[in-house]
Design an enzyme around this catalytic site. Structure first.
Site, mmCIF file in Angstrom:
data_model
loop_
_atom_site.group_PDB
_atom_site.id
_atom_site.type_symbol
_atom_site.label_atom_id
_atom_site.label_comp_id
_atom_site.label_asym_id
_atom_site.label_seq_id
_atom_site.Cartn_x
_atom_site.Cartn_y
_atom_site.Cartn_z
ATOM 1 N N ASP A 44 12.611 -11.442 -0.322
ATOM 2 C CA ASP A 44 12.598 -9.989 -0.135
ATOM 3 C C ASP A 44 12.672 -9.625 1.340
ATOM 4 O O ASP A 44 11.948 -8.751 1.819
ATOM 5 C CB ASP A 44 11.354 -9.374 -0.789
ATOM 6 C CG ASP A 44 11.428 -7.847 -0.885
ATOM 7 O OD1 ASP A 44 12.537 -7.301 -0.866
ATOM 8 O OD2 ASP A 44 10.360 -7.216 -0.982
ATOM 9 N N HIS B 120 1.021 -7.755 -2.358
ATOM 10 C CA HIS B 120 1.404 -9.029 -2.960
ATOM 11 C C HIS B 120 1.582 -10.109 -1.900
ATOM 12 O O HIS B 120 1.713 -9.820 -0.711
ATOM 13 C CB HIS B 120 2.710 -8.877 -3.757
ATOM 14 C CG HIS B 120 3.776 -8.143 -2.994
ATOM 15 N ND1 HIS B 120 4.033 -6.801 -3.186
ATOM 16 C CD2 HIS B 120 4.641 -8.546 -2.031
ATOM 17 C CE1 HIS B 120 5.012 -6.410 -2.382
ATOM 18 N NE2 HIS B 120 5.394 -7.445 -1.663
ATOM 19 N N GLN C 25 6.803 -12.630 -5.961
ATOM 20 C CA GLN C 25 5.807 -11.850 -5.232
ATOM 21 C C GLN C 25 4.656 -11.520 -6.181
ATOM 22 O O GLN C 25 4.791 -10.680 -7.063
ATOM 23 C CB GLN C 25 6.436 -10.563 -4.670
ATOM 24 C CG GLN C 25 7.426 -10.818 -3.543
ATOM 25 C CD GLN C 25 8.240 -9.587 -3.197
ATOM 26 O OE1 GLN C 25 8.972 -9.065 -4.036
ATOM 27 N NE2 GLN C 25 8.137 -9.122 -1.963
ATOM 28 N N ARG D 292 1.830 -1.674 9.807
ATOM 29 C CA ARG D 292 2.540 -0.948 8.750
ATOM 30 C C ARG D 292 2.078 -1.510 7.408
ATOM 31 O O ARG D 292 2.342 -2.663 7.086
ATOM 32 C CB ARG D 292 4.047 -1.119 8.911
ATOM 33 C CG ARG D 292 4.897 -0.542 7.788
ATOM 34 C CD ARG D 292 6.360 -0.902 8.048
ATOM 35 N NE ARG D 292 7.262 -0.457 7.015
ATOM 36 C CZ ARG D 292 7.590 -1.149 5.916
ATOM 37 N NH1 ARG D 292 7.027 -2.352 5.705
ATOM 38 N NH2 ARG D 292 8.438 -0.683 5.034
ATOM 39 N N ASP E 116 2.487 -2.194 4.103
ATOM 40 C CA ASP E 116 3.618 -2.238 3.176
ATOM 41 C C ASP E 116 3.146 -2.168 1.732
ATOM 42 O O ASP E 116 2.161 -2.815 1.345
ATOM 43 C CB ASP E 116 4.402 -3.538 3.394
ATOM 44 C CG ASP E 116 5.636 -3.622 2.521
ATOM 45 O OD1 ASP E 116 6.629 -2.984 2.872
ATOM 46 O OD2 ASP E 116 5.570 -4.313 1.482
ATOM 47 N N GLU F 145 3.135 2.776 4.572
ATOM 48 C CA GLU F 145 4.495 2.695 4.051
ATOM 49 C C GLU F 145 4.439 3.236 2.626
ATOM 50 O O GLU F 145 4.392 2.489 1.658
ATOM 51 C CB GLU F 145 5.012 1.251 4.087
ATOM 52 C CG GLU F 145 6.500 1.114 3.812
ATOM 53 C CD GLU F 145 6.814 0.780 2.353
ATOM 54 O OE1 GLU F 145 7.956 1.035 1.920
ATOM 55 O OE2 GLU F 145 5.933 0.267 1.646
ATOM 56 N N ARG G 21 22.568 -3.861 2.597
ATOM 57 C CA ARG G 21 21.757 -3.237 3.636
ATOM 58 C C ARG G 21 21.928 -3.946 4.983
ATOM 59 O O ARG G 21 21.656 -3.356 6.040
ATOM 60 C CB ARG G 21 20.285 -3.211 3.222
ATOM 61 C CG ARG G 21 19.999 -2.288 2.054
ATOM 62 C CD ARG G 21 18.566 -2.384 1.591
ATOM 63 N NE ARG G 21 18.246 -3.706 1.076
ATOM 64 C CZ ARG G 21 17.063 -4.051 0.564
ATOM 65 N NH1 ARG G 21 16.089 -3.156 0.514
ATOM 66 N NH2 ARG G 21 16.844 -5.270 0.111
#
Length: 627
Positions: free
Chosen positions: A129, A172, A240, A270, A272, A314, A500
Site C-alpha cells: 500500500d 493497522h 494490513q 500524520r 493515518d 488524516e 497515481r
C-alpha cells in the site's frame, strides 16, 4: 519512590519539576480520554506516565529547548509565514534521507517551514500500500537510511526553522509486523492485539453494516489466515491487519512509538486512517466517538513528554464529521492540532471545471468553524487521487444533481468531456456506482499538458485559493514547478497498476553556478514565479493567521468565490474569478466588510484593483486579496 520518580531521578531538578507540572496540567485530560475506552483508566494512565517519563528523561537537550520555545509560542504553526511541502524522499531528492538533507536549502528558499515526507518507516514486502503497511515502526526503509539519518535530517531542518511531518499508521500493521508474526506463531498476548475470529459468525455480523473500502481490489473486511486458524480484521487489504484499540496494550505500544519518533526530532505526526481505529457493532466503524477520546489521550501523553509534537488527522471524511478531528464538545481543541481540508481541494477543481463558485460557496459555508488553537491543512494536490466528495444534499441545495456533477468532473478531468483542457487519468473506476477518481499533477489537470494558454493562470488561481484560506497551505512536490504527469509512471517495478505514480514525479536537479542552493528544473517558470509571489504575499498578512476563521460569502457573481478574513487589523477579502472571462465584485460587498473602495489595494500586487461600473473588475482567473 514511584516508578516515575525512579526514572527521573538522574535528571536535573528543574527538569523533574517541569515534568511534574506538566502531569498536573494534563492528567485530567489523559484520564478523560481513557475513561470511555478502558475499564481501569487509572491503571492505563500509570503505564502511560511511566512511558512519558522514560521518553522525557531520554530527550535531547536541543529538543527540550524546542519544547520550551513551542510552549511559549503555541501558535507557531498557525502563523501566515508557515508554508508546507509534501514529497516522497527518494523522488524529491533522488535517493535517501541524506540526499534530502542536502536539498533542504531549496525548501528554505521556497519559504517552507513544514516538510511532510511520505512513508519512511519500514513496510512489509510488496504489495504494501505504498508504504502504509508498516512492518517496523522503529526503523527506516533500508533504501532511505537509518533512524540516525532521520535524526540528522530533523536537526538540519530545525536549524533552518523547519519541522518534519511523518506518517504514523494507527489502524493497522503489515502482516509481517512483529506483533502479527508473534500472533501467527501462537502468542496469545499478541493475538489479542488483533480481532481474530474462528469462523464467519462474527465477521458476517460485522459485515452487515461495514462498507468496503476497495470493493474491487480487496472485497470484504476480513481475511482468513492459515497460521492464525482464523479470520482477521483487514479493512483495507489482506496484508494490513487492523489492530484492536480496545486492548490497552495496543494503546501503550503506540504511545511508545509516538514518543520514540518525537525523540528523533519529528514534530508532526500524520495519523493515518485515524477514522477507522474504533470498532462498534452495528455501525460502519468509522468516526466513532471513541476515536476522538483515544486521540485526545494519545496527544496528552505527548503534551507531557514532548509538547513540541503536533498531531495531524488524516480524516478524509464528510464535512459533518471533519471538525470533530480538531475537537468539538468536551474534546474542543484537545484532539488533533491539524486536519486536511479535503473539501476545499475538491471544490477548487469543481469550480475550475464548472466555471461556477455557487456550489463551492454553499458547501464551504456548511463546515463548522474549527477551534481557534488548530489549523487546516489546505492543498491543491496531494499524493493521492482525487475522489469527488460532492455531497448530494449540498448539490441539491443549489439546484444540481450530485451524481451528475461527480460524473461531469470525472469526465472533465479525464479529458473525455467536450472541450476539456484537463489531462488526468481515471483511477479506481467502480462500474456499480459510477465512481471514478482522478490522478494527475496540478499542471496537467489545469491544462498545461494540453498547451492551453490559460493553464498557468488556473494553477496560480488554485494555489491562491488555498494560500488565502488560512491554515497551512501545502505544496505537493513538483506542483511548484508546473510538473506534468510523468509519461513513464508505469515503467518502474510495482507501479504499472497504480496511475497515481503519474503525479509523483522525480524532480530533476539542475547544476548551477549562481549564488544560492541548487534548484530543480521547472516545467513552467511562470508557475515558479507565481507561487513564489503568493508565498511572499502571504507571509506579510496577519489576517491569514489560522486562528482567524475564513468566512465564505454568498457569491454576487456566480463565478467569483468570496472569502472574508475578519481581523482586528482590518478585514481582507479574497476574490477569486474561476471563469475564463472577466468577472466582477460589486463595491457594496467591500463596503459591507468595512473596506473603503477608494483606499483598498490588492495585497497580491500592492496596487489598487481596477474599478469600473461600481465594481472591482477581475481578469480571467484572477485572484485578489483586497485590504
Amino acid at each position: 519512590m514511584s516508578p516515575v520518580d525512579e526514572v527521573l531521578a538522574g535528571i536535573p531538578a528543574h527538569r523533574r519539576e517541569l515534568f511534574a507540572a506538566r502531569v498536573e496540567r494534563w492528567l485530567p485530560d489523559l484520564l478523560a480520554g481513557l475513561t470511555p475506552l478502558y475499564a481501569d483508566p487509572t491503571a492505563v494512565a500509570d503505564r502511560l506516565l511511566l512511558a512519558a517519563a522514560r521518553a522525557y528523561a531520554a530527550r535531547d537537550d536541543e529538543l527540550h529547548d524546542l519544547d520550551l520555545r513551542r510552549s511559549l509560542a503555541p501558535d507557531w504553526f498557525q502563523r501566515p509565514d508557515v508554508i508546507g511541502y509534501a514529497a516522497y524522499a527518494e523522488r524529491f531528492a533522488g535517493s535517501d534521507l541524506a540526499a534530502v538533507t542536502e536539498r533542504t536549502a531549496y525548501l528554505q528558499h521556497l519559504g517552507v517551514k513544514y516538510l511532510h515526507l511520505m512513508p519512511l518507516l519500514t513496510p512489509g514486502p510488496p504489495p504494501n500500500d505504498g508504504g502504509y503497511a508498516v512492518a517496523d515502526y522503529g526503523s527506516i526503509r533500508p533504501d532511505l537510511g537509518t533512524m540516525a539519518d532521520l535524526a540528522a535530517l530533523t536537526r538540519d531542518l530545525r536549524g533552518r526553522g523547519m519541522s518534519l511531518c511523518l506518517d504514523l499508521v494507527l489502524n493497522h500493521v503489515a502482516r509481517e509486523h512483529t506483533w502479527a508474526r508473534e500472533a501467527r506463531a501462537g502468542d496469545p498476548v499478541k493475538r489479542a492485539y488483533f480481532r481474530v475470529y474462528p469462523d464467519r459468525t462474527e465477521p458476517d455480523a460485522w459485515e452487515a453494516t461495514l462498507p468496503e473500502v476497495f470493493p474491487d481490489l480487496a472485497p470484504g473486511n476480513f481475511t482468513w489466515d492459515d497460521d492464525l486458524a482464523g479470520w482477521v480484521w483487514t479493512t483495507f487489504n489482506s496484508y494490513q491487519w487492523d489492530v484492536d484499540w480496545a486492548n490497552p496494550d495496543v494503546f501503550c505500544e503506540y504511545a511508545d512509538v509516538v514518543l520514540d519518533l518525537a525523540n528523533h526530532g519529528v514534530e508532526i505526526l500524520r495519523l493515518d486512517a485515524i477514522a477507522f481505529t474504533w470498532k462498534r457493532p452495528g455501525t460502519n466503524c468509522q468516526n466513532q466517538p471513541e476515536v476522538h477520546a483515544l486521540t485526545q489521550a494519545l496527544r496528552t501523553v505527548a503534551r507531557i513528554a514532548c509538547p513540541a509534537l503536533l498531531f495531524k488527522a488524516e480524516a478524509i471524511v464528510g464535512p459533518k464529521d471533519l471538525v470533530a478531528y480538531l475537537g468539538t464538545g468536551e474534546h474542543w481543541g484537545k484532539v488533533s492540532d491539524l486536519a486536511y481540508h479535503n473539501g476545499l481541494m475538491v471544490q477548487v477543481w469543481s469550480m475550475l471545471a464548472s466555471r461556477d463558485a455557487v456550489l463551492a460557496s454553499h458547501a464551504l459555508q456548511q463546515l463548522a468553524v474549527p477551534p481557534s488553537t488548530t489549523a487546516w491543512i489546505t492543498y491543491v494536490r496531494c499524493h493521492d487521487d482525487i475522489g469527488w466528495a460532492i455531497d448530494d444534499g449540498e448539490a441539491a441545495a443549489v439546484g444540481i444533481s450530485g451524481f451528475e456533477h461527480r460524473r461531469f468532473l470525472s469526465d472533465w478531468y479525464s479529458g473525455d468531456f467536450w472541450q476539456s483542457w484537463a489531462r488526468g487519468l481515471v483511477f479506481g473506476e467502480n462500474e456499480a456506482t459510477g465512481d471514478r477518481r482522478i490522478s494527475g499533477t496540478a499542471a496537467s489537470l489545469a491544462g498545461l499538458g494540453a498547451w492551453d494558454p490559460q493553464a498557468v493562470a488556473r494553477v496560480l488561481l488554485a494555489h491562491a485559493v488555498v494560500f488565502g484560506f488560512g491554515g497551512i497551505p501545502v505544496l505537493w512536490s513538483g506542483d511548484e514547478l508546473g510538473a506534468l504527469n510523468d509519461p513513464h509512471w508505469a515503467d518502474e517495478p510495482g507501479h504499472a497498476g497504480d496511475n497515481r505514480w503519474a503525479h509523483r514525479p522525480r524532480l530533476t536537479w539542475g547544476a548551477t553556478t549562481a549564488p544560492g542552493p541548487p534548484l530543480p528544473v521547472p516545467d513552467s517558470p511562470a508557475i515558479v514565479e507565481g507561487i513564489a509571489a503568493l508565498t511572499r504575499a502571504r507571509t506579510t498578512l496577519p489576517q491569514l493567521h489560522a486562528s482567524v476563521a475564513a468566512r465564505v460569502l454568498d457569491p454576487r457573481d456566480p463565478a467569483v468565490l468570496l472569502v472574508a478574513r475578519e481581523h482586528p487589523l482590518g478585514t481582507v477579502l479574497g476574490a477569486y474569478n474561476v471563469a475564463p472571462e472577466p468577472r466582477h465584485v460589486p463595491l457594496d460587498v467591500l463596503r459591507q466588510l468595512g473596506l473603503d473602495p477608494a483606499a483598498v489595494v490588492d495585497h497580491l500586487t500592492g496596487a489598487p484593483p481596477r474599478v469600473a461600473e461600481d465594481a472591482v473588475q477581475l481578469a480571467p482567473y484572477q485572484a485578489c486579496w483586497l485590504r
